[in-house]
Write an enzyme that holds these catalytic residues in place. Structure first.
Site, PDB file in Angstrom:
ATOM      1  N   GLU A 460      56.047  80.577  33.285  1.00 50.98           N
ATOM      2  CA  GLU A 460      57.330  80.777  33.972  1.00 50.98           C
ATOM      3  C   GLU A 460      57.354  80.336  35.432  1.00 50.98           C
ATOM      4  O   GLU A 460      58.267  80.697  36.171  1.00 50.98           O
ATOM      5  CB  GLU A 460      57.788  82.239  33.850  1.00 50.98           C
ATOM      6  CG  GLU A 460      58.088  82.642  32.416  1.00 50.98           C
ATOM      7  CD  GLU A 460      58.687  84.041  32.282  1.00 50.98           C
ATOM      8  OE1 GLU A 460      58.741  84.767  33.289  1.00 50.98           O
ATOM      9  OE2 GLU A 460      59.103  84.404  31.166  1.00 50.98           O
ATOM     10  N   ASP A 461      56.393  79.532  35.853  1.00 55.54           N
ATOM     11  CA  ASP A 461      56.426  79.058  37.237  1.00 55.54           C
ATOM     12  C   ASP A 461      57.566  78.068  37.473  1.00 55.54           C
ATOM     13  O   ASP A 461      58.142  78.021  38.563  1.00 55.54           O
ATOM     14  CB  ASP A 461      55.092  78.416  37.620  1.00 55.54           C
ATOM     15  CG  ASP A 461      53.983  79.450  37.779  1.00 55.54           C
ATOM     16  OD1 ASP A 461      54.263  80.640  37.561  1.00 55.54           O
ATOM     17  OD2 ASP A 461      52.857  79.067  38.113  1.00 55.54           O
TER      18      ASP A 461
END
Length: 891
Positions: A460-461
């Site tokens: 989820e970066d």
């Protein structure tokens, strides 16, 4: 050579001495800027190494157990302190008698900012929890029979992280889920707390420490292989060998303990060269005779071979020997253009595999305390639930060898994240150097596991790009330019890690995916439709918090996260809530054990929309479990339906967030911290059966505001009148059998909720062929005809069953929504004990989610199932509990 920690291992001048016991620890106090020197009696005993400071403080009764009640708050101070571990040990006797003998200190894992002192001299400074260290101690060892003193000082990761943030103002240091200090620190990110875990920033020698003496040692073994169409497996074996003198190297390939192939190289390395490390890469082997491939669970046997490397001296003595397990398989990530965008699914040994599995977080907040058997138990539980993949999430750790070995042996595929999660990570040179070392070490340790089929750059970066409007130009392919943007971590995910994977995994080349979720750089529907890459579907629970019944239309090419919260069983709740006055939903203690943001609003909203609420703790916990189980059933069976057929793979798989917990809590886990299964685990198991029939009715969102009548609740589907909405339903059959099945029959019944009687004659449909490895649409868009019904309009369940050769092999039930409008009184439930441990359960009227209360140590064959009158009673086997202990709940 396998290392059995806790024991000394000896082989012809090769000795491993584990430094497990005899350690002490203490807090380091600063006095006027200088470190104090406490008296010897101020040291406290360490139970054993591996260790972490919280566990030692608990065992020494310095703090209460942070997992219980509100005790987590009493452990907060530990994170800001400096701690030291110390042990003493004699110099190996062999060292005094042999000129050519290496003596290495091996520290497999130090958490995290550690300075190692050996006999008062600084030997090592480490700042990465994920790397191991091997140090030549010959210049450090005590002489004249004196004991050696080993001290490891651990500084506060939180304070060091804050210091690094100040030192690098050029970076934005954006992090989600707790404070900014975690971003520049290479430590398990969940230690800072997460929306399912406590803030317990621990430290210590979290992996084994040992002294290794040898004249020859075999380090990394690399096996490159390719499988041709014959099939023949072509192998190249590379081994890193360190020693003073070796006369020959022998490589063997074994299967079921029998040597299949071998190669021997007669060479001599001159001992006058001293201690030397060289890469041996001359063993070329061909496995021609019926190679046994490694298969995922449900598709064949997870066959494993062993590669054994052995070195000998010129007099024939074995100097060193090491074995490594390996499995041979072909894995592809199929990403091809199709009518739905671009596919995303796995093909193993030429077979398309639908993925049904779970995401994995670390097994405990205190990893040093997790035994190997517990990892085996977790993976066995996953396999028993008909799941075939585990995703190792990027905010935890590169897992224990025992974890991956269990996956290898049980045929569980592994999606492996690199350890980056929910942050914009920095890229200053020292950070990148540490990341590279971390990646190379862990790739070398793990690359031989056949279970690991994909490596992923982060969790989820990339979502931060969209949320904070960071710079990302997918068309820009210049890595150096990425370092100059406000999202420099792209350099790590799309340049550094792919390069390392390419160099460390030649054949077969590892599959790499830049992030999860990721599709051409984007992660949500803000930029593109979910028709490429994988997605995290959090529009249920988070975001819009849409009804779970909408999930069938909310899938993607591969759903690598989605979930719904649920309480654990009552026994687990009582373990972490010891004050009886706190045992109610929403108590301070229970709230402190649910870390999800705004969980009260979200969980109560879902419960209130679907059920008649009860605030009795046991009943409330049960309703959350029904909610979670319904969500899992809907998602898995619907997205598996989208597996379709070859060339039409609309959805390649689904991974629930999450399988497990790291402490006793309330979370999205389908199994609690004590390995006690929630009903959702069984719902997944049923949906992922080898052959599974599915039924669903068209969903009408009763919570929405109809366009034709703003004041009216849309309840016509559950409160029927002459002007009611039509009941429309589908029935399908999913199969993971590789061959199609001939001659099946689908039977559909319509059973009154209030009377338990059929309100209409059943429907039967002969199915000439049940498609192998795909979905067979059996009844699509069927509309229920009230004119042919035997009663006035009333709520009913739709029960679909699949029959093959006169035997029912699968069934599924569709209920009208919302359940809170239905009358569930007087169900006529019958629970009969047929024999020791066997229970037969039936009902006179439809029953929703019959749940037997579970507890640690009890094994139940099925749970959380519906009961439909006129069907065979459900038989359940219960192990580890007497029949008199059985308690159950249903709606």
């Amino acid at each position: 050579m396998s290392i059995n920690y806790g024991l000394d291992i000896k082989m012809s001048n090769h000795v491993i001495k584990t430094l497990t016991h005899g350690w002490k620890f203490r807090r380091v106090v600063s006095v006027d800027g200088a470190k104090d020197t406490k008296a010897e009696e101020d040291w406290q005993d360490v139970s054993s190494v591996p260790s972490d400071i919280h566990s030692e403080l608990i065992k020494n009764k310095a703090i209460p157990d942070p997992f219980i009640d509100l005790n987590e708050l009493q452990a907060a101070w530990i994170a800001d302190e400096t701690w030291v571990y110390r042990t003493t040990f004699p110099t190996p006797q062999e060292y005094y008698h042999m000129r050519d003998l290496a003596v290495d200190l091996v520290l497999e894992g130090l958490d995290t900012f550690a300075t190692v002192f050996f006999n008062g001299r600084t030997m090592l400074k480490s700042d990465n929890m994920f790397v191991s260290h091997r140090i030549d101690t010959r210049d450090y060892l005590a002489k004249n029979g004196e004991d050696n003193v080993l001290e490891i000082v651990f500084e506060s990761a939180r304070q060091k992280g804050l210091q690094r943030v100040k030192e690098h103002p050029e970076h934005s240091h954006i992090v989600h889920q707790t404070e900014v200090s975690r971003g520049p620190v290479r430590k398990a990110q969940y230690h800072w707390g997460w929306d399912w875990g406590p803030i317990l920033l621990t430290c210590g020698p979290w992996k084994p420490v040992y002294l290794e003496t040898y004249v020859c040692r075999i380090g990394d073994i690399r096996v490159d292989y390719r499988i041709d169409t014959t099939p023949t497996v072509h192998l190249s074996v590379h081994a890193e060998i360190t020693g003073f003198a070796v006369a020959s190297v022998e490589v063997e390939l074994l299967f079921e303990e029998n040597t299949i192939l071998s190669s021997r190289d007669e060479n001599n390395w001159d001992p006058r060269d001293g201690l030397t490390t060289w890469n041996y890469a001359s063993a070329e082997l061909e496995l021609r005779s019926d190679p046994q491939l490694w298969w995922p669970r449900g598709y064949g046997s997870p066959n494993l071979y062993q590669v054994r490397v052995k070195t000998t001296a010129d007099d024939g003595r074995v100097l060193a020997e090491k074995e490594q397990s390996i499995g041979f398989r072909k894995v592809e990530l199929v990403q091809e253009a199709d009518d739905n965008g671009k596919s995303f699914y796995f093909r193993v040994n030429g077979i398309d595999i639908f993925i049904g599995g779970s995401c994995w977080i670390p097994a405990d907040s205190f990893l040093s305390q997790v035994p190997d058997q517990r990892y085996r138990d977790w993976i066995s539980l996953l396999a028993d639930g008909n799941q075939n993949m585990i995703r190792v999430w990027g905010g935890g750790v590169y897992e224990s060898d025992a974890f991956y070995t269990a996956c290898d042996e049980l045929g569980i595929l592994v999606w492996q994240d690199f350890m980056f999660a929910c942050a914009s990570y920095p890229t200053y040179p020292e950070f990148l150097q540490s990341v590279e070392r971390e990646a190379r070490q862990n790739l070398r340790r793990l690359r031989h596991h056949p279970s690991i089929v994909i490596w992923c750059g982060n969790n989820e970066d990339y979502q931060l790009i969209e949320r904070y409007n960071l710079t990302y130009d997918f068309g820009d392919k210049d890595p150096e330019s990425w370092l100059k943007t406000n999202f420099p971590a792209r350099y790590i995910y799309e340049h550094l890690l792919p390069q390392i994977i390419s160099s460390e995994t030649a054949l077969p080349k590892a599959i790499y995916h830049p992030g999860s979720p990721w599709g051409n750089g984007w992660t949500t529907t803000l930029k593109v439709e979910p028709n490429i890459g994988d997605i995290h579907q959090w529009s249920v629970w988070n975001g819009e918090a849409r009804p779970w019944q909408c999930l069938p239309e909310m899938g993607g090419r591969f759903v690598s996260e989605f979930g719904m919260e649920a309480y654990p069983h009552l026994e687990t709740i009582h373990k972490f809530v010891t004050d009886e006055k706190e045992r109610y939903p929403g108590s301070k203690t229970i709230d402190s054990h649910n870390k999800a943001v705004s969980y009260e609003r979200r969980l109560l909203a879902y419960l209130g929309e679907n059920f008649r609420l009860s605030y009795d703790l046991e009943e409330f916990a049960y309703l959350t479990q029904v909610l979670q189980a319904d969500t899992m059933s809907c998602a898995y069976k619907s997205w598996r339906r989208h597996w379709g057929s070859k060339g039409k793979r609309k959805c390649g798989g689904v991974l629930v967030w999450q399988l497990n917990d790291c402490w006793p809590t309330i979370s999205w886990a389908v199994v609690d911290y004590y390995l006690v299964k929630k009903p959702a685990w069984y719902a997944i198991k049923r949906a992922m059966s080898e052959v599974a029939v599915g039924v669903s009715r068209k969903f009408h969102d009763w919570t929405a505001r109809p366009a034709d009548a703003l004041w009216k609740r849309d309840t016509g589907h559950v409160d029927p009148t002459k002007g009611m909405r039509e009941v429309e339903f589908d029935v399908w059959v999913s199969s993971s059998k590789l061959k199609s099945m001939r001659g099946g029959r689908v039977v559909v019944r319509f059973v009154s909720v209030s009377t338990g009687k059929d309100i209409k004659e059943k429907m039967e449909k002969d199915v000439d062929e049940i498609l192998g490895n795909g979905c067979t649409e059996t009844l699509a868009g069927c509309k229920f005809d009230w004119e042919a019904a035997e009663t006035e309009p009333e709520p009913f369940v739709i029960h679909a069953s699949l029959w093959v050769d006169g035997e029912q092999i699968s069934s599924d039930t569709s209920w009208p929504d919302p359940l809170k409008y239905l009358d569930f009184s007087e169900r006529g439930v019958k629970v009969d004990y047929t024999s020791e441990g066997m229970v037969k359960i039936s009902a006179d009227k439809p029953v929703k989610c019959f749940v037997i209360s579970e507890r640690q140590g009890v094994k139940i064959s099925d749970n959380g199932f519906d009961l439909v009158p006129g069907e065979k009673p459900v038989q359940v086997c219960i192990q580890g509990s007497g029949n008199n202990d059985l308690s159950w709940t249903c709606i």
